[in-house]
Design a protein around this motif. Structure first.
Motif, short mmCIF file in Angstrom:
data_model
loop_
_atom_site.label_atom_id
_atom_site.label_comp_id
_atom_site.label_asym_id
_atom_site.label_seq_id
_atom_site.Cartn_x
_atom_site.Cartn_y
_atom_site.Cartn_z
N PHE A 153 0.76 -1.08 -0.25
CA PHE A 153 0.02 0.10 -0.15
C PHE A 153 0.74 1.09 -0.08
O PHE A 153 0.39 2.34 0.41
CB PHE A 153 -1.03 -0.05 1.40
N ASN A 154 2.16 1.15 -0.51
CA ASN A 154 3.06 2.33 -0.82
C ASN A 154 3.52 2.84 0.44
O ASN A 154 3.71 3.96 0.40
CB ASN A 154 2.31 3.50 -1.62
N ILE A 155 3.62 2.27 1.60
CA ILE A 155 4.32 2.75 2.67
C ILE A 155 5.59 2.06 2.93
O ILE A 155 5.66 0.77 3.40
CB ILE A 155 3.37 2.52 3.93
N ASN A 156 6.71 2.53 2.42
CA ASN A 156 7.81 1.83 2.42
C ASN A 156 9.05 2.10 3.48
O ASN A 156 10.14 1.94 3.15
CB ASN A 156 8.48 1.92 1.01
N GLN A 157 8.68 3.15 4.32
CA GLN A 157 9.56 3.24 5.46
C GLN A 157 10.28 2.28 6.22
O GLN A 157 11.52 2.40 6.45
CB GLN A 157 8.96 4.48 6.55
N PRO A 158 9.59 1.48 6.28
CA PRO A 158 10.44 0.17 7.13
C PRO A 158 11.34 -0.60 6.44
O PRO A 158 12.47 -0.65 6.64
CB PRO A 158 9.13 -1.06 7.36
N LEU A 159 11.19 -0.51 4.97
CA LEU A 159 12.29 -0.93 3.96
C LEU A 159 13.42 -0.01 4.04
O LEU A 159 14.62 -0.41 4.08
CB LEU A 159 11.84 -1.35 2.51
N LEU A 160 13.12 1.50 4.08
CA LEU A 160 14.32 2.26 4.11
C LEU A 160 15.07 2.25 5.10
O LEU A 160 16.28 2.21 5.01
CB LEU A 160 13.57 3.67 3.91
N VAL A 161 14.61 2.12 6.38
CA VAL A 161 15.42 1.94 7.62
C VAL A 161 15.89 0.71 7.97
O VAL A 161 16.85 0.35 8.83
CB VAL A 161 14.72 2.69 8.71
N GLY A 162 15.07 -0.32 7.57
CA GLY A 162 15.36 -1.80 8.19
C GLY A 162 16.43 -2.43 7.37
O GLY A 162 17.24 -3.27 7.75
N LEU A 163 16.50 -2.38 6.16
CA LEU A 163 17.65 -3.08 5.31
C LEU A 163 19.10 -2.60 5.37
O LEU A 163 19.60 -3.45 5.60
CB LEU A 163 17.38 -2.98 3.63
N PRO A 164 19.24 -1.30 5.66
CA PRO A 164 18.48 0.06 5.10
C PRO A 164 18.84 0.09 3.63
O PRO A 164 20.03 -0.16 2.99
CB PRO A 164 19.06 1.04 5.92
N ILE A 165 17.94 0.80 2.91
CA ILE A 165 18.20 1.12 1.68
C ILE A 165 19.01 2.80 1.81
O ILE A 165 19.82 2.99 1.09
CB ILE A 165 16.86 1.35 0.77
#
Length: 437
Positions: free
Chosen positions: A333-345
């Motif tokens: 649903f276009n909420i990607n903050q977890p990927l930005l900080v979790g991988l992080p990107i």
């Protein structure tokens, strides 16, 4: 050639990982992951389910039959503000903590000092008007959430630097603290504490004379300057969209709203469609909205739904797979903050490249489809929480060819991400080998 590029990226990644301040940034973002993940699910529930214009509410009419819908909407809004509204404060604390700890200084006091300094930087100094009456809120709340992460990281790094250079003796941790030791810690670190508080409060007060939104508001005013009017030029649209994605990579979250539903070109397209009953022949087929927002923002900035697919398909990195699995629903649903900080990107030398290239390829593909008149332009407004791969289909009034183009874009973006996911596998395997050695 490809092998040379891979080796260069791996070498750069190793060099970067040895930099103390860079590691502090990466560790800070990883530490933010559980809070960003919970905040993403709360944001999804609030925006997609418990708002009257939410995507799932439109489908299931929850507001008409679900008991307590209004109270649940209020509760999830409160949760959204509570969790996502203070992420930047946590980032400031964590960045200073990691920098000070790497220098064997008092990391807890450094983190607390950075958090307070960041809040002082975002005090609303116009709270008291010239007549002495309260005016507005005491704090610039918008700057304390995800929008303020970039500035929070700067405050944290600078505060950690002050603790590293203004205290002489290494900090010695004790399992059981005593009042004597706590007072000794305060005495040993009074100089960086006072320096940080005075410096950032003075900056905040000085900035208040030129910007009502504080230093962060001034940053965003500058960041949005290139986005005024990209027009219908493909190169200009690509430049604007790539710059926006670059901002996201360094923690400048969402400086520009690309929803486009109120711009002149989008309004003209919508009026044409309403008058003629079709999106075909709309006067502005190529705009930032019809290219980027509708077809190159699937899963959020960077086409991160494609990254999610690539990780679940081929990644052997256990951490990547854990972050991807837990973040899948918000990313859909276009909420990607977890990927930005979790991988992080964010701040990743490897993942930054496909994060910029995947949307570029999607925009070129969509531009070709529009120019060849394979698909009509997106003219109808869609909700913010609309799954990205459906935006083009519904925005064109249900044209199946737009849906096919969306799927092609996702496939191409996945192919762009895949080599870098495989390269990350190699980085993980080398890290394990070094640890075992």
């Amino acid at each position: 050639m490809l092998k040379h590029v891979q080796n260069s990226l791996l070498t750069f990644e190793r060099v970067v990982e040895r930099q103390r301040y860079w590691r502090a940034l990466r560790d800070t973002l990883t530490l933010l992951f559980p809070f960003a993940l919970v905040g993403a699910y709360v944001s999804f529930m609030n925006q997609a389910i418990f708002q009257r214009n939410g995507f799932l509410n439109h489908i299931y009419y929850l507001s008409h039959w679900l008991p307590g819908f209004k109270y649940l909407a209020t509760y999830t809004t409160m949760l959204n503000l509570s969790i996502n509204g203070i992420l930047a404060v946590i980032a400031a604390f964590s960045a200073a903590n990691f920098v000070a700890r790497s220098a064997q200084r008092d990391n807890l006091l450094a983190g607390l000092t950075a958090a307070i300094s960041f809040i002082m930087l975002n005090i609303n100094y116009n709270f008291f008007s010239t007549q002495g009456q309260p005016a507005g809120s005491r704090f610039l709340e918008d700057n304390l959430g995800t929008q303020g992460i970039f500035l929070a990281l700067l405050v944290g790094l600078l505060t950690g630097w002050l603790f590293s250079h203004l205290t002489r003796d290494p900090h010695i941790h004790q399992e059981i603290e005593t009042q004597t030791h706590l007072l000794a810690r305060a005495h040993a670190n009074w100089l960086p504490i006072v320096a940080a508080l005075l410096v950032f409060s003075a900056i905040g007060y000085g900035i208040s004379f030129v910007s009502k939104g504080g230093l962060n508001g001034l940053f965003y005013a500058v960041f949005t300057l290139p986005f005024s009017n990209p027009g219908a030029s493909l190169l200009a649209i690509i430049g604007v969209a790539s710059l926006s994605n670059l901002y996201w990579l360094i923690g400048i979250i969402g400086p520009v709203d690309f929803s486009g539903n109120s711009t002149t070109s989008t309004v003209q397209n919508l009026e044409y469609a309403l008058q003629h009953g079709s999106a075909w022949g709309a006067p502005n087929p190529v705009t930032l909205h019809t290219l980027f927002d509708a077809f190159a923002n699937v899963g959020g900035p960077g086409m991160t739904l494609a990254l999610l697919i690539a990780i679940l398909w081929r990644s052997r990195n256990r951490n990547y797979r854990t972050v991807a699995k837990t973040s899948a629903l918000p990313v859909l649903f276009n909420i990607n903050q977890p990927l930005l900080v979790g991988l992080p990107i964010a701040y990743s030398p490897i993942l930054a490249i496909p994060f910029l290239l995947a949307p570029l390829a999607s925009m070129v593909i969509t531009w070709c489809a529009l120019k060849l008149q394979w698909i009509p332009p997106v003219v109808y407004p869609v909700g913010r929480t609309m799954p990205g791969f459906l935006t083009g289909w519904l925005g064109t009034g249900g044209d199946w060819r737009a849906f096919i183009v969306s799927l092609i874009n996702i496939a191409v973006a996945t192919a762009i991400y895949l080599p870098f996911v495989l390269l990350a596998n190699q980085v993980e395997e080398e890290a394990k080998a070094d640890a075992d050695a």
